[in-house]
Design a protein around this motif. Sequence first.
Motif, short mmCIF file in Angstrom:
data_model
loop_
_atom_site.label_atom_id
_atom_site.label_comp_id
_atom_site.label_asym_id
_atom_site.label_seq_id
_atom_site.Cartn_x
_atom_site.Cartn_y
_atom_site.Cartn_z
N PRO A 24 0.83 -1.21 0.00
CA PRO A 24 0.00 0.00 0.00
C PRO A 24 0.86 1.26 0.00
O PRO A 24 1.93 1.30 0.60
CB PRO A 24 -0.80 -0.12 1.31
CG PRO A 24 -0.79 -1.58 1.64
CD PRO A 24 0.52 -2.10 1.14
N LYS A 25 0.36 2.31 -0.67
CA LYS A 25 1.08 3.59 -0.75
C LYS A 25 0.81 4.39 0.53
O LYS A 25 -0.01 5.30 0.56
CB LYS A 25 0.63 4.37 -1.98
CG LYS A 25 0.86 3.64 -3.30
CD LYS A 25 2.34 3.47 -3.60
CE LYS A 25 2.57 2.93 -5.00
NZ LYS A 25 2.28 1.53 -5.16
N LEU A 26 1.52 4.00 1.60
CA LEU A 26 1.32 4.67 2.89
C LEU A 26 2.04 6.01 2.91
O LEU A 26 3.05 6.21 2.26
CB LEU A 26 1.86 3.79 4.02
CG LEU A 26 1.31 2.37 4.13
CD1 LEU A 26 2.01 1.64 5.28
CD2 LEU A 26 -0.19 2.39 4.34
N THR A 27 1.49 6.94 3.71
CA THR A 27 2.18 8.20 4.01
C THR A 27 2.07 8.46 5.50
O THR A 27 1.15 7.98 6.16
CB THR A 27 1.57 9.38 3.24
OG1 THR A 27 0.18 9.48 3.60
CG2 THR A 27 1.70 9.22 1.75
N ASN A 28 3.02 9.24 6.02
CA ASN A 28 2.89 9.66 7.41
C ASN A 28 2.05 10.93 7.46
O ASN A 28 1.59 11.44 6.44
CB ASN A 28 4.26 9.86 8.07
CG ASN A 28 5.08 10.97 7.41
OD1 ASN A 28 4.58 11.69 6.54
ND2 ASN A 28 6.32 11.11 7.82
N ILE A 273 8.40 8.11 10.61
CA ILE A 273 7.64 7.36 9.61
C ILE A 273 6.38 6.74 10.20
O ILE A 273 5.59 6.12 9.50
CB ILE A 273 8.50 6.28 8.92
CG1 ILE A 273 8.95 5.20 9.90
CG2 ILE A 273 9.68 6.91 8.22
CD1 ILE A 273 9.76 4.09 9.26
N GLU A 274 6.21 6.91 11.52
CA GLU A 274 4.97 6.54 12.23
C GLU A 274 4.64 5.06 12.09
O GLU A 274 3.53 4.67 11.76
CB GLU A 274 3.82 7.43 11.74
CG GLU A 274 4.06 8.89 12.06
CD GLU A 274 3.09 9.85 11.37
OE1 GLU A 274 2.16 9.36 10.69
OE2 GLU A 274 3.26 11.07 11.51
N ASP A 423 1.32 25.18 11.50
CA ASP A 423 2.57 24.82 10.81
C ASP A 423 2.19 24.35 9.41
O ASP A 423 1.72 23.23 9.22
CB ASP A 423 3.32 23.72 11.56
CG ASP A 423 4.70 23.44 10.97
OD1 ASP A 423 4.94 23.88 9.83
OD2 ASP A 423 5.52 22.79 11.63
N SER A 424 2.41 25.21 8.43
CA SER A 424 1.96 24.90 7.06
C SER A 424 2.71 23.74 6.45
O SER A 424 2.24 23.12 5.49
CB SER A 424 2.12 26.14 6.18
OG SER A 424 3.47 26.52 6.07
N THR A 425 3.91 23.41 6.99
CA THR A 425 4.73 22.37 6.38
C THR A 425 4.79 21.07 7.17
O THR A 425 5.43 20.12 6.76
CB THR A 425 6.17 22.88 6.19
OG1 THR A 425 6.73 23.19 7.47
CG2 THR A 425 6.20 24.11 5.32
N ALA A 426 4.11 21.01 8.33
CA ALA A 426 4.24 19.83 9.19
C ALA A 426 3.54 18.61 8.63
O ALA A 426 3.94 17.48 8.89
CB ALA A 426 3.69 20.14 10.58
N THR A 427 2.49 18.83 7.87
CA THR A 427 1.68 17.72 7.38
C THR A 427 0.79 18.22 6.25
O THR A 427 0.66 19.43 6.06
CB THR A 427 0.78 17.16 8.51
OG1 THR A 427 -0.05 16.12 8.00
CG2 THR A 427 -0.11 18.24 9.09
N ARG A 428 0.21 17.30 5.51
CA ARG A 428 -0.91 17.70 4.67
C ARG A 428 -2.06 18.04 5.60
O ARG A 428 -2.11 17.58 6.75
CB ARG A 428 -1.29 16.56 3.73
CG ARG A 428 -0.22 16.32 2.67
CD ARG A 428 -0.65 15.28 1.64
NE ARG A 428 -0.83 13.98 2.24
CZ ARG A 428 -1.05 12.87 1.55
NH1 ARG A 428 -1.12 12.91 0.24
NH2 ARG A 428 -1.20 11.70 2.16
N HIS A 429 -3.00 18.81 5.12
CA HIS A 429 -4.02 19.34 6.01
C HIS A 429 -5.40 18.72 5.79
O HIS A 429 -6.41 19.28 6.20
CB HIS A 429 -4.06 20.87 5.88
CG HIS A 429 -2.71 21.49 6.09
ND1 HIS A 429 -2.13 21.57 7.33
CD2 HIS A 429 -1.81 21.99 5.21
CE1 HIS A 429 -0.93 22.13 7.20
NE2 HIS A 429 -0.71 22.38 5.94
N ASP A 430 -5.44 17.55 5.14
CA ASP A 430 -6.69 16.81 5.01
C ASP A 430 -7.00 16.12 6.33
O ASP A 430 -6.14 15.94 7.19
CB ASP A 430 -6.57 15.78 3.89
CG ASP A 430 -5.45 14.79 4.16
OD1 ASP A 430 -5.73 13.68 4.65
OD2 ASP A 430 -4.28 15.14 3.92
#
Length: 902
Positions: A24-28, A273-274, A423-430
């Motif tokens: 699976p295409k996982l993301t943190n 990487i959680e 923090d605009s860069t810490a994560t995607r915001h979905d």
Amino acid sequence: MPDRYPLVLVDASGYLFRAYHALPKLTNSRGEATGALVGVLNMLRKLIDEQRPDYIGVVFDASGPTFRDRLYTDYKANRPPMPDELREQLAPLKEIIRAMGLPLLEVPEVEADDVIGTLAQRATDAGLATLISTGDKDMAQLVSEHVTLVNTMSDTVLDPAGVEAKFGVPPARIVDYLALMGDSIDNIPGVPKCGPKTAAKWIQDYGSLDGVIANAEQVKGKVGENLRAALEQLPLSRQLTTIKTDVALDFGPTDLVPGAPDLDLLRGWYERIESRRLLASLNGESGGDDPAPAKPAPEYAMILDEASLDAWLEKLAAADLFAFDTETTDLAYMNARIVGVSFAVDTAGSVEAAYVPLAHSYVGAPEQLDRDAVLARLKPLLEDPARHKVGQNLKYDISVCANHGIAVTGCVHDTMLESYVLDSTATRHDMDSLAKKYLNHDTIHFEEIAGKGAKQLTFDQVPLEQAGPYAAEDADVTLRLHRTLWPKIEATPSVAAVYRDIEMPLVPVLSGMERTGVRIDADELRAQSTDLAHRALELEERAYATAGRKFNLGSPKQIGAIFFDELKLPVVAKTPKGQPSTSEAVLEQLAADGYELPKLIVEHRGLTKLRSTYTDKLPALINAATGRVHTSYHQAVAATGRLSSSDPNLQNIPIRSEDGRRIRRAFVPEPGFRMLAADYSQIELRIMAHLSGDERLRAAFAEGQDIHRATAAEIHGLPLDAVTTEQRRSAKAINFGLIYGMSAFGLARQLGIERGVAQEYVDLYFARYPGVRAFMDRIRAQARADRYVETLFGRRLYLANINHSNGQLRSAAERTAINAPMQGTAADIIKRAMIRVHDWLRTEQPPVRMIMQVHDELVFEVADGAVDAARERIQTIMQGAAELAVPLIVDTGVGDNWDEAH
């Protein structure tokens, strides 16, 4: 097979690719890809736990060409470049492997297979049993009584008998088998139409590749003809498929002793990487699978009767704040209709959530409350500004409700924007990313209940058993996210002010602009498309004539062959595999250097891009109901605070080229109106003057001078009226280049001058504007200390790499540190202006519509008789959106289309 293998060799590059494509295409929660990375690390951990080897080597392919590339120039020519999503996982994987204490091997000019083959041979010579962990069939040629293969992803093991059972030939004949079949992935020529069964049969019949070659005349049919046609290339194919076992290595198997792991470093990586499973492994725990098993769903209410609805309306009316979300038929806000609504309230310290299904229409769907009746009851609550709401991307819900005649107000919080300003860069915001990062909660994903791809259900077809928990969870998570994020924002008053005074008030402004849309002249665009197609065809024919033959103008391989093999053009850059690059930047450089064919290709691509992106696409985006195009503005995408747009992207329509301006001519007002464009003049340079405090720069703006002419005069020691056009152009490049972190090298390339001359310009600039240099030095030091920079209004941009040991990453962060306060302040100013213009339009209701925002420009439709008054008022509002130490100037233009007005 032995019970234990003292030496384990891992084909790490092979596993990384396989994990990327198979898992699976996982993301943190930061939005970083982790799927392949986690897959390989789990495989390694399992392998080591099972084998406990004395010696281990984790082997990667080194970058650059190998001896096989010299043997055969088309070797691996068909392989696509490594996907960016995979490339970004490579460096972290290597760092983690080193932190695990595992010997990591990369040997230049040979592939990982050859390193593994050589080490396995040396181990055999030393009497060490070797286990090779790989999924590559080529490695089967290495199998012997001392060497075994294991595919950790499929748990299959191959000893000599296993190889023969699987391939039909023994390990000693695998090279012959591979040579006959060839390899389309590595571009190794074989015998056309010779598959595994045919290759194995020929070797069984004739003993070896040499035997097959010697008896080629006996093979009947078309495949025999193919064999005889391929005879000359088969020795080369055998050479390419043979794994070397005699690479000159300066280490041997017994040098590959694993070291002690760096537990602190590993813990930091595993947290990033959680991976709970890998984190747990540091403590000797199992940790479960990645991703973690889903927790039992909370008990959410499903409202299917009037009594339940009455009870929930009372809860919402009594709540100080409630979460609100819509489920709809369509992601396009102008077309979306409500399928259901969900709510969440805080009850005695815990969150209670419910879903109201209104339009699920699948066969067998239970009876639901009437949508119009429920929305009529919700309307006073949703339109009451005193009833405070929180949502996730509320702009969409506001627009969907507008489709049903509900003007939502009282939207005081949006968790997407809370995360963004924090923090605009810490994560995607979905929501999924935010829930994972801030709540450590795995949400129900839409694909889990609706499926994927062409067979994906629309929400009205999702059964209530799945739709209810999914929808109610959205409201539940939204409220819990707000309770987590808002205290963090409140702890920093400047950040809270950006959120409270800029981002949240902008939500209804953008929603209104989106719904108003912009009128497009479809006939004009179709005519432009025809013209672009004809001109592209002419360029194509000219390119063929210049090249001396026809070729695919979009094929890097064909372009490379013509450029470097046939025309002998200079090699500007190389690909990671060492091949001459034909990237866009290379084409543009060659075109700038005067080479005709690259110039033609660049022009051709520019025309085809304009056609596919705008002249063909825009007419198809015209809404049937409104006759206008409705873009989507995004607040939480650009790190610096700038807005972006999509479907269509209005920010990238070219302005400098005649073709781009022609496209803007197709943006037209409705009859009886004119287009008015209002654009901040040189706003980022003015912000630089304000922030730096440089006296000369401030004086030039205060006196209303042409800032580029003034800079040229300062640099060259000339009166303003003596500055040449070329000197002004150079000064303009310096003015804008320096605030974007351009180096003397970059300036030299842009101006077409020697690097030394460019450096002199830069030195002269800083000598005349010492305040600018002092500001840049000061902001770098502050960024290194705080790890963030701020705009004039308190927006923060965090810089994760500002103290990075990698010089390139650190330099990029320093450039961002210099530019972000200016670009971010400019974004804040125009957002403040939009809010104030919107308030004017709402309160005084002049015949004016705000229809577009593009970077530092606002575009309006204004009734014919109101142009002069509107122009004056808009200028006043926009120029009053901030108080700088230099004048804030807005240029305006009016016309019958956007190009005329700009």
